[in-house]
Structure formats: C-alpha cells, structure tokens
Scaffold this motif. Sequence first.
Motif, PDB file in Angstrom:
ATOM      1  N   GLU A 111       0.829  -1.196   0.000  1.00  0.00           N
ATOM      2  CA  GLU A 111       0.000   0.000   0.000  1.00  0.00           C
ATOM      3  C   GLU A 111       0.871   1.257   0.000  1.00  0.00           C
ATOM      4  OE1 GLU A 111      -3.098   2.621   2.644  1.00  0.00           O
ATOM      5  OE2 GLU A 111      -2.397   0.722   3.467  1.00  0.00           O
ATOM      6  N   SER A 112       1.004   1.836  -1.169  1.00  0.00           N
ATOM      7  CA  SER A 112       1.609   3.159  -1.348  1.00  0.00           C
ATOM      8  C   SER A 112       1.086   3.682  -2.680  1.00  0.00           C
ATOM      9  CB  SER A 112       3.148   3.089  -1.319  1.00  0.00           C
ATOM     10  OG  SER A 112       3.630   2.041  -2.126  1.00  0.00           O
ATOM     11  N   THR A 113       1.501   4.867  -3.109  1.00  0.00           N
ATOM     12  CA  THR A 113       0.890   5.433  -4.316  1.00  0.00           C
ATOM     13  C   THR A 113       1.243   4.634  -5.565  1.00  0.00           C
ATOM     14  OG1 THR A 113       2.739   6.989  -4.535  1.00  0.00           O
ATOM     15  CG2 THR A 113       0.768   7.752  -3.356  1.00  0.00           C
ATOM     16  N   ASN A 114       2.520   4.327  -5.760  1.00  0.00           N
ATOM     17  CA  ASN A 114       2.957   3.475  -6.878  1.00  0.00           C
ATOM     18  C   ASN A 114       2.475   3.971  -8.236  1.00  0.00           C
ATOM     19  OD1 ASN A 114       4.211   1.596  -5.061  1.00  0.00           O
ATOM     20  ND2 ASN A 114       2.185   0.758  -4.617  1.00  0.00           N
ATOM     21  N   VAL A 115       2.404   5.289  -8.411  1.00  0.00           N
ATOM     22  CA  VAL A 115       1.901   5.819  -9.680  1.00  0.00           C
ATOM     23  C   VAL A 115       2.989   5.917 -10.746  1.00  0.00           C
ATOM     24  CG1 VAL A 115      -0.020   7.076  -8.634  1.00  0.00           C
ATOM     25  CG2 VAL A 115       2.194   8.212  -8.919  1.00  0.00           C
ATOM     26  N   THR A 116       4.256   5.748 -10.368  1.00  0.00           N
ATOM     27  CA  THR A 116       5.333   5.845 -11.349  1.00  0.00           C
ATOM     28  C   THR A 116       5.847   4.457 -11.734  1.00  0.00           C
ATOM     29  OG1 THR A 116       7.112   5.969  -9.704  1.00  0.00           O
ATOM     30  CG2 THR A 116       6.040   8.048 -10.342  1.00  0.00           C
ATOM     31  N   PRO A 117       6.296   4.291 -12.974  1.00  0.00           N
ATOM     32  CA  PRO A 117       6.868   3.006 -13.384  1.00  0.00           C
ATOM     33  C   PRO A 117       8.041   2.579 -12.521  1.00  0.00           C
ATOM     34  CG  PRO A 117       6.404   4.374 -15.298  1.00  0.00           C
ATOM     35  CD  PRO A 117       6.200   5.248 -14.093  1.00  0.00           C
ATOM     36  N   ASP A 142     -11.970  10.501 -10.689  1.00  0.00           N
ATOM     37  CA  ASP A 142     -11.714  11.719 -11.458  1.00  0.00           C
ATOM     38  C   ASP A 142     -11.193  12.797 -10.502  1.00  0.00           C
ATOM     39  OD1 ASP A 142     -13.940  12.979 -10.224  1.00  0.00           O
ATOM     40  OD2 ASP A 142     -15.280  12.266 -11.785  1.00  0.00           O
ATOM     41  N   VAL A 143     -10.607  13.840 -11.087  1.00  0.00           N
ATOM     42  CA  VAL A 143      -9.898  14.832 -10.281  1.00  0.00           C
ATOM     43  C   VAL A 143     -10.831  15.530  -9.296  1.00  0.00           C
ATOM     44  CG1 VAL A 143      -8.561  16.964 -10.350  1.00  0.00           C
ATOM     45  CG2 VAL A 143      -8.112  15.161 -12.019  1.00  0.00           C
ATOM     46  N   ALA A 144     -12.065  15.809  -9.710  1.00  0.00           N
ATOM     47  CA  ALA A 144     -13.005  16.491  -8.807  1.00  0.00           C
ATOM     48  C   ALA A 144     -13.271  15.646  -7.567  1.00  0.00           C
ATOM     49  CB  ALA A 144     -14.311  16.800  -9.538  1.00  0.00           C
ATOM     50  N   ASP A 145     -13.542  14.344  -7.754  1.00  0.00           N
ATOM     51  CA  ASP A 145     -13.769  13.464  -6.606  1.00  0.00           C
ATOM     52  C   ASP A 145     -12.516  13.344  -5.753  1.00  0.00           C
ATOM     53  OD1 ASP A 145     -16.405  12.969  -7.205  1.00  0.00           O
ATOM     54  OD2 ASP A 145     -16.006  11.110  -8.301  1.00  0.00           O
ATOM     55  N   LEU A 146     -11.365  13.257  -6.411  1.00  0.00           N
ATOM     56  CA  LEU A 146     -10.104  13.134  -5.684  1.00  0.00           C
ATOM     57  C   LEU A 146      -9.868  14.353  -4.792  1.00  0.00           C
ATOM     58  CD1 LEU A 146      -7.506  11.441  -5.340  1.00  0.00           C
ATOM     59  CD2 LEU A 146      -6.523  12.779  -7.218  1.00  0.00           C
ATOM     60  N   LEU A 147     -10.079  15.528  -5.326  1.00  0.00           N
ATOM     61  CA  LEU A 147      -9.871  16.750  -4.541  1.00  0.00           C
ATOM     62  C   LEU A 147     -10.890  16.873  -3.411  1.00  0.00           C
ATOM     63  CD1 LEU A 147      -9.001  19.282  -7.372  1.00  0.00           C
ATOM     64  CD2 LEU A 147      -7.438  18.230  -5.730  1.00  0.00           C
ATOM     65  N   GLN A 148     -12.106  16.410  -3.656  1.00  0.00           N
ATOM     66  CA  GLN A 148     -13.113  16.439  -2.592  1.00  0.00           C
ATOM     67  C   GLN A 148     -12.708  15.511  -1.452  1.00  0.00           C
ATOM     68  OE1 GLN A 148     -17.129  15.754  -3.897  1.00  0.00           O
ATOM     69  NE2 GLN A 148     -17.960  15.763  -1.822  1.00  0.00           N
ATOM     70  N   GLN A 149     -12.237  14.318  -1.804  1.00  0.00           N
ATOM     71  CA  GLN A 149     -11.801  13.371  -0.773  1.00  0.00           C
ATOM     72  C   GLN A 149     -10.585  13.912  -0.023  1.00  0.00           C
ATOM     73  OE1 GLN A 149     -13.405   9.430  -3.224  1.00  0.00           O
ATOM     74  NE2 GLN A 149     -11.208   9.718  -2.958  1.00  0.00           N
ATOM     75  N   TYR A 150      -9.690  14.566  -0.751  1.00  0.00           N
ATOM     76  CA  TYR A 150      -8.515  15.180  -0.113  1.00  0.00           C
ATOM     77  C   TYR A 150      -8.954  16.253   0.892  1.00  0.00           C
ATOM     78  CZ  TYR A 150      -4.856  18.767   0.179  1.00  0.00           C
ATOM     79  OH  TYR A 150      -3.981  19.719   0.624  1.00  0.00           O
ATOM     80  N   VAL A 163      -1.627  16.838  -5.005  1.00  0.00           N
ATOM     81  CA  VAL A 163      -2.632  15.836  -5.359  1.00  0.00           C
ATOM     82  C   VAL A 163      -2.890  15.860  -6.865  1.00  0.00           C
ATOM     83  CG1 VAL A 163      -5.025  15.110  -5.026  1.00  0.00           C
ATOM     84  CG2 VAL A 163      -3.675  15.912  -3.074  1.00  0.00           C
ATOM     85  N   ARG A 164      -2.979  17.054  -7.431  1.00  0.00           N
ATOM     86  CA  ARG A 164      -3.180  17.149  -8.885  1.00  0.00           C
ATOM     87  C   ARG A 164      -1.995  16.556  -9.642  1.00  0.00           C
ATOM     88  NH1 ARG A 164      -7.252  20.358 -10.861  1.00  0.00           N
ATOM     89  NH2 ARG A 164      -8.359  21.670  -9.340  1.00  0.00           N
ATOM     90  N   ALA A 165      -0.797  16.757  -9.125  1.00  0.00           N
ATOM     91  CA  ALA A 165       0.396  16.218  -9.784  1.00  0.00           C
ATOM     92  C   ALA A 165       0.385  14.693  -9.758  1.00  0.00           C
ATOM     93  CB  ALA A 165       1.657  16.759  -9.115  1.00  0.00           C
ATOM     94  N   TYR A 166       0.012  14.109  -8.614  1.00  0.00           N
ATOM     95  CA  TYR A 166      -0.100  12.651  -8.529  1.00  0.00           C
ATOM     96  C   TYR A 166      -1.159  12.134  -9.501  1.00  0.00           C
ATOM     97  CZ  TYR A 166       2.841  11.734  -4.403  1.00  0.00           C
ATOM     98  OH  TYR A 166       3.898  11.562  -3.532  1.00  0.00           O
ATOM     99  N   ALA A 167      -2.276  12.843  -9.592  1.00  0.00           N
ATOM    100  CA  ALA A 167      -3.342  12.426 -10.501  1.00  0.00           C
ATOM    101  C   ALA A 167      -2.869  12.458 -11.949  1.00  0.00           C
ATOM    102  CB  ALA A 167      -4.569  13.313 -10.318  1.00  0.00           C
ATOM    103  N   ALA A 168      -2.073  13.462 -12.294  1.00  0.00           N
ATOM    104  CA  ALA A 168      -1.545  13.551 -13.656  1.00  0.00           C
ATOM    105  C   ALA A 168      -0.603  12.389 -13.951  1.00  0.00           C
ATOM    106  CB  ALA A 168      -0.829  14.888 -13.848  1.00  0.00           C
TER     107      ALA A 168
END
Length: 216
Positions: A111-117, A142-150, A163-168
């Motif tokens: 369990e970690s972000t693991n968003v990068t190769p 989606d980004v709107a839900d992600l920001l709301q949860q954040y 958070v937006r950078a991770y989403a990208a």
Amino acid sequence: MALVPENSPDRAGGHPRFHDLTPPIRIAAGLVVLVGPPASGKTSFVRALVERRQVAVEAVVSSDEIRTELFGVSAEPADSDAADAADARIFEERDRRLVARLADGLGVIAESTNVTPRARERLIALARRFGAPVTVLRFAPDVADLLQQYAERGRTDLTEVDVRAYAALMSRDAGADRLRDEGATAVHDVPGRRQSVTPGEAAARFAFAPCRPPGR
C-alpha cells in the motif's frame, strides 16, 4: 489471506446487497500492488478488507504506517537530503516486510501510491524473485472526486497542487495496458465515489485466495 464466500452478507449491515450476488473477482496469492494518488481511497479499501476479515492485518504493508513507526506522526525532515534518507529507510523496511511474506509463500498487499513506473518496477522485481504473481488494483477517481476526498480528510502533508500532480502521473503512467506490459499478471479497477460504491462494498467485490506456505 482468507477467501470470502461468494454471496456472503455485507458484514456492515448483515443483509445481502446487489454486489453480494455477483461472483467476486478472485485475486491470486502473491503480491498485490495498490496504484493510486493520495486520497484516492486505498487506505479505506484495505481497512475494509481487514475489517471484513478478507485479509489479515499483517498482510498489508503500508509505507505511510512504516513512516509513522520510524519517524512519528509529525516528524518533518530538516532538508531534502534528510527527506531522501528517510524515504530510503522507509522503503527498505517495506521491501523487507514484503520479502518476508513472499519468501514464505504468503500473499501481501503493498500500500503506497505506486503511480510511477520506477516505483512499480521495484515491487515487481521482488515478486519475480519468488515466482509470485502480481495483481494491480487501480484507484483512479476523477480529479473532482479526488480533490473532494482530499479536502474531507484534512491532510496537511500534501497540498492540492501535490494531489493534482499525482493524478496527472496516474493518468499518464498507470493505464491498465502499461501495467500489464510492466509485468502485472492481472489489473483491476477498484470502484469508488464516482460509482456510488463505499469502501466496504468495493472490498466485497474481491476475493483473496488462501495463502499456504510451501510444503504445508
């Protein structure tokens, strides 16, 4: 990891729901890699898995929990070199715990972000050492839900820009086809707010294979 019977009632309410009538997605014993930005629901999902007794608490290896264990809740590195050293120690400890379970033939969740190769490459290499399958569970609101949860979680260790950078990064580098090309045996999307699915309901959609050490 314990297998959850199909059509089992939701432990939170005790009554079968629609998702209980659908055969769960079966997750092979091995390494399960969670992939998703901060605040995407990963921690709530694994907490639901543990509460529902779908996995044992020791089967979840969280880099955030290791950070807290090693450095405390509010510890802030003094500079970038100290931060890099702290991260190195955290991920060395995470890898040690993952290897301990994989070497015993036990399933484990990273369990970690693991968003990068690069982050995933390190994990997949560990699994390959033991011939363990790699299942990726994607958390991609989606980004709107992600920001709301954040915002709801009141996190102070990250900014909205972070958070937006991770989403990208997630959108660019963690598509299902790419994950398979990197070596994932299976890739599944975990539903969330956008699908009006709670963490407990999302957990009920997966069944983890029982894990037995070799020769037992």
